[in-house]
Motif scaffolding. Structure first.
Motif, short mmCIF file in Angstrom:
data_model
loop_
_atom_site.label_atom_id
_atom_site.label_comp_id
_atom_site.label_asym_id
_atom_site.label_seq_id
_atom_site.Cartn_x
_atom_site.Cartn_y
_atom_site.Cartn_z
N SER A 64 3.25 14.69 0.77
CA SER A 64 4.57 15.07 0.91
C SER A 64 4.68 16.55 0.19
N THR A 65 5.44 17.55 0.84
CA THR A 65 5.41 18.72 0.40
C THR A 65 6.08 18.43 -1.12
N ALA A 66 7.23 17.85 -1.09
CA ALA A 66 8.05 17.69 -2.04
C ALA A 66 7.23 17.07 -3.31
N GLU A 67 6.25 16.17 -3.09
CA GLU A 67 5.55 15.71 -4.17
C GLU A 67 4.59 16.72 -4.87
N LEU A 80 1.02 -1.33 0.01
CA LEU A 80 -0.03 -0.03 -0.14
C LEU A 80 0.85 1.33 -0.13
N TYR A 81 0.55 1.87 -0.95
CA TYR A 81 1.64 3.28 -1.01
C TYR A 81 1.22 4.64 -0.10
N THR A 82 2.31 4.93 0.47
CA THR A 82 1.92 6.17 1.11
C THR A 82 3.10 7.07 0.90
N SER A 83 2.50 8.49 1.17
CA SER A 83 3.71 9.57 0.69
C SER A 83 4.81 9.62 1.37
N GLY A 84 5.97 9.85 0.69
CA GLY A 84 7.42 9.83 1.10
C GLY A 84 7.78 11.34 1.19
N SER A 85 8.90 11.65 2.21
CA SER A 85 9.24 12.94 2.07
C SER A 85 10.05 13.38 1.04
N THR A 86 10.74 12.35 -0.06
CA THR A 86 11.21 12.78 -1.03
C THR A 86 10.41 12.84 -2.50
N GLY A 87 9.19 12.80 -2.16
CA GLY A 87 8.23 12.96 -3.12
C GLY A 87 7.68 11.64 -3.89
N ARG A 122 3.41 15.90 12.57
CA ARG A 122 4.44 15.48 11.79
C ARG A 122 5.63 16.47 12.06
N ILE A 123 6.97 16.02 12.07
CA ILE A 123 7.96 16.63 12.37
C ILE A 123 8.75 16.45 11.00
N ASP A 124 8.27 15.86 10.14
CA ASP A 124 8.89 15.91 8.75
C ASP A 124 8.29 16.99 7.85
N ASP A 125 8.60 16.81 6.69
CA ASP A 125 8.05 17.56 5.57
C ASP A 125 6.90 16.99 4.89
N MET A 126 5.82 16.53 5.90
CA MET A 126 4.72 15.92 5.31
C MET A 126 3.46 16.71 5.94
N LEU A 127 2.42 16.81 5.25
CA LEU A 127 1.37 17.58 5.58
C LEU A 127 0.05 16.60 5.79
N ILE A 184 -1.72 14.40 -8.87
CA ILE A 184 -1.96 13.61 -7.63
C ILE A 184 -3.45 13.19 -7.34
N GLY A 185 -4.30 13.88 -7.46
CA GLY A 185 -5.47 13.42 -6.94
C GLY A 185 -6.41 14.84 -6.19
N PRO A 186 -7.51 14.97 -6.51
CA PRO A 186 -8.43 16.01 -5.72
C PRO A 186 -7.91 16.17 -4.33
N ILE A 187 -7.44 15.10 -3.39
CA ILE A 187 -7.12 15.45 -2.09
C ILE A 187 -5.85 16.28 -2.06
N ALA A 188 -5.22 16.46 -2.96
CA ALA A 188 -3.98 17.39 -2.96
C ALA A 188 -4.08 18.76 -3.56
#
Ligand code: WT7
Length: 679
Positions: free
Chosen positions: A558-561, A292-299, A545-550, A617-621
């Motif tokens: 991920s902000t990068a994405e 199952l895919y989940t956002s990663g901080s590298t995008g 979160r304490i990384d670049d995730m929203l 990405i999709g409507p959620i983004a």
């Protein structure tokens, strides 16, 4: 074995919400003492603890060698976790055949399916579910799906989604479910990353009154797979969902997409003559179950991989204890199965317990804002699990739509996905639960497979906004920046010191990324990426979160994405994305874009950029705000200072120390042109 840590002292805070006595009478874990006792055992003797849980299930052959083996310390070799390795089993057999054949639950309803339209519903018993799954497992086998093959599933919330997942599990294939709100680009990326040779989709779906052409999105995704990597899918199986609804025939005909006779087959055509008997494939306890895919901080999204036995034991046990499951319950989790919440607490956990669940295709406000409450009344739902964003949305309409329905069947309420603000917690508790039902704030992640910090309904005195205490087998710790464990009242990085059965095993195809993401920063610990506070009573409070995730409406981005989706636009030179608080979504996206030389910013460009992100990405983004940034605030070494951008997005006047910026004037310009806080 790590030192025993008992979670906190007995709470004394007077604002506690104590478990209702009514619930305690026949609860599995009836009081806090019982919780502590069992918790201690789960930490000190994990093997004994999980062996007992495993006794409830069917094993074709027992584990070989150690029951639990793991290494969390990257400095001592590869990180790995193995539960019951060498044992042979099948999860589909355990959650279906076992219920039908051994537990006499064949005639029990597994799912009440409730369609997007209130006039569209059906129920599915365990017998029926088993038959449909076997039939579809035979279809997969006949198409050449083998143990270990990856199968992509891009379906709305219809029974075929559950059939597909379980049929994969039955034949030992690995399902990769992609939320049907993702774009063709996202679907393509996921199909390619795990080289899925089959795709299961539908003609379309209504979400509220909006018709979405899933077949067309799938076709586009498959075309992109060919363009990018010359990757051709073997078969694409299409469920006739819109076409099946007779009154939609005209709509359906007007949006049919070209038929590719080489790969396309209709679900009902291939199911027609398929046998209802299918011997399960006996797989290893540590064989993969799903990705199952989940956002990663590298995008680039990470393919979180879960394995068979550990995931079964953990989702089964968390479901039983967290929702204090009893055989006459009707349970409803409103999540989409495209996310981990649906995998663990619509598909696997409830079925492992032989539970009756509601499977809901629609949205909370269609055809009216009382739809959730109407469904609770209709099926006499006793355990209800939803997201804080849904509660905040429904709160806006006040008590009246809730009070129109009889919610007397409710016993337990749960939330998941993001921190729940005390105001929403109290509304949920007072208005929906009529002060009778505990509100369980369950903290977990795609990676953890199941609840890791959570109250137990009859045992844990609650504090609104706190996820309270660790589940059995979970040993949390709070670390400071230097990786030192903090005792007592503390705030810092939330980590876990030892594995529980459902912890992810790897990032599909990239074990190094798995180690780097979760185990590098503090060797010896699994790092969640969340901040956490422990109060004087030992309660855990997730601080975000304490990384670049929203976290938008409970979905991690991920902000990068998002930044890379923006910079793919020909006029954008650079982009930086930060979060801004949002009354319903929790957080929303606030984007700063620097345009290429000579390009003009305009309202229509901002709209175009929003559309671009939605399509990539999709409507959620979809961004809520796009601000023109003639320049971004950067340090002398060229690093964007996101802290400052976050503060501008929030209209905070005191921007703190700006001395490390290469050009502090940039900040003044951005601040003066910001979108004012409105919500
Ligand atoms: C992230 C995981 C677990 C299923 C849904 C999300 C946040 C999740 C809570 C909670 C505070 C929470 C965390 C976590 N989160 N539940 N009860 N309180 N934060 O799964 O997409 O993997 O996201 O969601 O930040 O790390 P996910």
């Amino acid at each position: 074995m790590s030192r025993m840590v008992i979670p906190g002292t007995t709470p004394t805070d007077e604002k506690l919400f104590n478990p209702p006595e009514e619930l305690q009478k026949d609860a599995h874990i009836p009081d806090f003492e019982s919780y502590l006792r069992l918790y201690k055992k789960s930490i000190e003797e994990p093997e004994e603890f999980w062996k007992e849980v495993a006794e409830d299930f069917f094993w074709k052959s027992p584990p070989k060698g150690e029951f639990l083996k793991y290494n969390f310390d990257v400095t001592k070799g590869n990180v790995n976790v193995k539960f019951m390795a060498g044992a042979k089993t099948n999860i589909c057999y355990n959650i279906l055949d076992r219920n039908v054949n051994e537990k006499n639950r064949g005639e029990k309803v597994a799912y009440y399916w409730e369609g997007n339209s209130p006039s569209h519903s059906c129920s599915i018993t365990y017998n029926q579910l088993l038959k449909q799954v076997c039939k579809f497992a035979n279809v997969l086998k006949n198409m050449g799906v083998k143990k270990g093959d990856r199968v992509a599933i891009y379906l709305p919330m219809i029974p075929e989604l559950v059939y597909s997942m379980l049929a994969c599990a039955r034949v030992g294939a690995v399902h990769s479910t992609v939320f049907a709100g993702f774009s063709s680009e996202s679907l393509c990326e996921r199909i390619l990353d795990s080289q899925c040779s089959f795709l299961i989709t539908a003609d379309g779906v209504y979400r509220g009154d909006k018709l979405i052409n899933l077949k067309q999105i799938s076709d586009e995704a498959l075309e992109k797979c060919i363009e990018k990597e010359n990757f051709v899918i073997k078969n694409c199986i299409i469920v006739r969902h819109i076409g099946e609804q007779k009154n939609n025939a005209n709509v359906y005909n007007s949006f049919q997409t070209p038929w590719n006779a080489d790969t396309n087959v209709w679900w009902d055509d291939v199911m027609k003559n398929s046998s209802e008997e299918c011997e399960p494939e006996w797989v290893d306890a540590e064989d993969p179950l799903f990705i199952l895919y989940t956002s990663g901080s590298t995008g680039k999204p990470k393919g979180v991989l879960h394995t068979v036995a550990g995931y079964l034991l953990y989702t089964a046990l968390t479901f039983k204890y967290v929702f204090d499951y009893h055989p006459d319950d009707v349970y409803w989790c409103t999540a989409d199965i495209g996310w981990i919440t649906g995998h663990s607490y619509i598909t696997y956990g409830p079925l492992a317990n032989g539970a009756t669940s509601v499977l809901f295709e629609g949205v909370p406000v269609y055809p009216h804002v009382g739809r959730f409450w109407e469904i609770i009344e209709k099926y006499s739902v006793s355990k209800f699990y939803t997201a804080p964003t849904a509660i905040r949305l429904l709160m806006k309409y006040g008590q009246e739509p809730v009070k129109k329905f009889n919610l007397g069947s409710l016993k337990i309420l749960g939330t998941v996905g993001e921190p729940i603000n005390p105001e929403a917690w109290l509304w949920y508790y007072n208005v929906v639960g009529e002060k009778r039902c505990p509100v369980l704030d369950t903290f977990w992640q795609t990676e953890t497979g199941g609840h890791v910090i959570t109250p137990l309904p009859a045992a844990t005195p609650l504090k609104p906004g706190s996820a309270t205490f660790p589940f059995f087998g979970v040993l949390p710790s709070i670390l400071n920046e230097h990786g030192e464990e903090l005792e007592g009242e503390a705030e810092g990085y939330l980590v876990f010191k030892q594995p529980w059965p459902a912890i992810m095993r790897t990032v599909y195809g990239n074990h190094e990324r798995f180690e780097n993401t979760y185990f590098k920063k503090f060797p010896g610990y699994y790092v969640t990426g969340d901040g956490c506070r422990r109060d004087k009573d030992g309660y855990y409070w997730i601080t975000g979160r304490i990384d670049d995730m929203l976290n938008v409406s409970g979905h991690l981005l991920s902000t990068a994405e998002v930044e890379s989706a923006l910079t793919e636009h020909p006029v954008v030179a650079e982009a930086a994305v930060v979060s801004r608080p949002h009354a319903v979504k929790g957080e929303c996206l606030y984007c700063f874009v620097t345009l290429k030389n000579g390009r003009e910013f305009s309202h229509s460009l901002a709209e175009e950029l929003k559309k671009q992100v939605r399509e990539k990405i999709g409507p959620i983004a979809t961004p809520d705000f796009i601000q023109n940034a003639p320049a971004l605030p950067k340090t002398r070494s060229g690093k964007i200072m996101r802290r400052v951008l976050r503060q501008i997005a929030r209209s905070e006047k005191d921007l703190g120390d700006l001395s490390t910026l290469a050009d502090p004037k940039v900040v003044e310009v951005l601040f003066s042109q910001r979108w004012e806080a409105t919500a």
